[in-house]
Motif scaffolding. Sequence first.
Motif, PDB file in Angstrom:
ATOM      1  N   GLY A  57      -7.566  -9.587   1.811  1.00 30.42           N
ATOM      2  CA  GLY A  57      -8.502 -10.304   2.797  1.00 30.42           C
ATOM      3  C   GLY A  57      -9.796 -10.012   2.304  1.00 30.42           C
ATOM      4  O   GLY A  57     -10.826  -9.969   3.112  1.00 30.42           O
ATOM      5  N   GLY A  58      -9.861  -9.799   0.927  1.00 25.75           N
ATOM      6  CA  GLY A  58     -11.593  -9.567   0.371  1.00 25.75           C
ATOM      7  C   GLY A  58     -11.797  -7.903   0.509  1.00 25.75           C
ATOM      8  O   GLY A  58     -13.000  -7.687   0.083  1.00 25.75           O
ATOM      9  N   GLN A  59     -10.955  -7.287   1.194  1.00 19.70           N
ATOM     10  CA  GLN A  59     -11.247  -5.701   1.495  1.00 19.70           C
ATOM     11  C   GLN A  59     -10.424  -4.945   0.656  1.00 19.70           C
ATOM     12  O   GLN A  59      -9.200  -5.177   0.476  1.00 19.70           O
ATOM     13  N   ILE A  60     -10.942  -3.878  -0.006  1.00 17.77           N
ATOM     14  CA  ILE A  60     -10.192  -2.888  -0.800  1.00 17.77           C
ATOM     15  C   ILE A  60      -9.251  -1.992   0.201  1.00 17.77           C
ATOM     16  O   ILE A  60      -9.981  -1.235   0.938  1.00 17.77           O
ATOM     17  N   ARG A  61      -8.013  -2.126  -0.275  1.00 18.79           N
ATOM     18  CA  ARG A  61      -7.103  -1.171   0.771  1.00 18.79           C
ATOM     19  C   ARG A  61      -6.468  -0.360   0.044  1.00 18.79           C
ATOM     20  O   ARG A  61      -6.199   0.601   0.854  1.00 18.79           O
ATOM     21  N   ALA A  62      -6.595  -0.061  -1.336  1.00 18.17           N
ATOM     22  CA  ALA A  62      -5.912   0.969  -2.057  1.00 18.17           C
ATOM     23  C   ALA A  62      -6.302   1.099  -3.461  1.00 18.17           C
ATOM     24  O   ALA A  62      -7.160   0.205  -3.762  1.00 18.17           O
ATOM     25  N   PHE A  63      -6.295   1.973  -4.202  1.00 21.82           N
ATOM     26  CA  PHE A  63      -6.527   2.046  -5.511  1.00 21.82           C
ATOM     27  C   PHE A  63      -5.815   3.053  -6.354  1.00 21.82           C
ATOM     28  O   PHE A  63      -4.958   4.011  -5.935  1.00 21.82           O
ATOM     29  N   ARG A  79      -4.877   2.681   7.202  1.00 17.24           N
ATOM     30  CA  ARG A  79      -4.413   1.323   7.971  1.00 17.24           C
ATOM     31  C   ARG A  79      -3.652   0.384   7.253  1.00 17.24           C
ATOM     32  O   ARG A  79      -3.109  -0.506   7.694  1.00 17.24           O
ATOM     33  N   ALA A  80      -3.609   0.702   5.831  1.00 18.25           N
ATOM     34  CA  ALA A  80      -2.625  -0.090   5.022  1.00 18.25           C
ATOM     35  C   ALA A  80      -1.410   0.110   4.516  1.00 18.25           C
ATOM     36  O   ALA A  80      -0.821  -0.108   3.974  1.00 18.25           O
ATOM     37  N   GLN A  81      -1.023   1.476   5.064  1.00 15.80           N
ATOM     38  CA  GLN A  81       0.128   2.139   4.570  1.00 15.80           C
ATOM     39  C   GLN A  81       1.528   1.372   4.996  1.00 15.80           C
ATOM     40  O   GLN A  81       1.427   0.997   6.037  1.00 15.80           O
ATOM     41  N   GLY A  82       2.378   1.579   4.273  1.00 20.40           N
ATOM     42  CA  GLY A  82       3.692   0.902   4.864  1.00 20.40           C
ATOM     43  C   GLY A  82       3.730  -0.641   4.561  1.00 20.40           C
ATOM     44  O   GLY A  82       4.842  -1.095   4.911  1.00 20.40           O
ATOM     45  N   GLN A  83       2.788  -1.219   3.740  1.00 19.65           N
ATOM     46  CA  GLN A  83       2.809  -2.743   3.394  1.00 19.65           C
ATOM     47  C   GLN A  83       3.363  -2.820   2.035  1.00 19.65           C
ATOM     48  O   GLN A  83       3.346  -3.907   1.394  1.00 19.65           O
TER      49      GLN A  83
END
Length: 147
Positions: A57-63, A79-83
């Motif tokens: 969604g246009g947001q960096i969630r991981a690297f 907030r983005a773990q487990g996906q």
Amino acid sequence: MTYLRPAKPTDAGAVGAILSGFIDGTTWMPRIHTRAEDLSFAGHMIERGWVTVAEQGGQIRAFSARNGADVHALYVDARAQGQGIGADLLAEMQAASDHLTLWTFETNTGAQRFYLRHGFVEVERTDGARNDEGLPDIRYDWHKEGA
């Protein structure tokens, strides 16, 4: 949907924030650098061309950060773990290399399980005397089948 792409210099703030968030949210992890130093470190890795970011969604969630076979970082925002985002980043690194090596802290059992699930094997343990945090750590290696 997760989109992976090479990091741009303007991504340093988001990458640094994910790194700082991990440190701040992990009770066993000592904070040995300021948040500004985390941001600077993120910028240096990006300048070297090591960093891939995962966007949703246009947001960096991981690297992830990789220099040849050496994996320097793989962090997913809490907030983005487990996906499956970490698995996507790792699969991208594995597709680009015949061999990968990385270190994780002995206390980070979640990371250990993750890497073992993805075909890594433990090859070395240390008492932490060689890392900045002074924490016991484990080196893992991965080899592409047939390579």
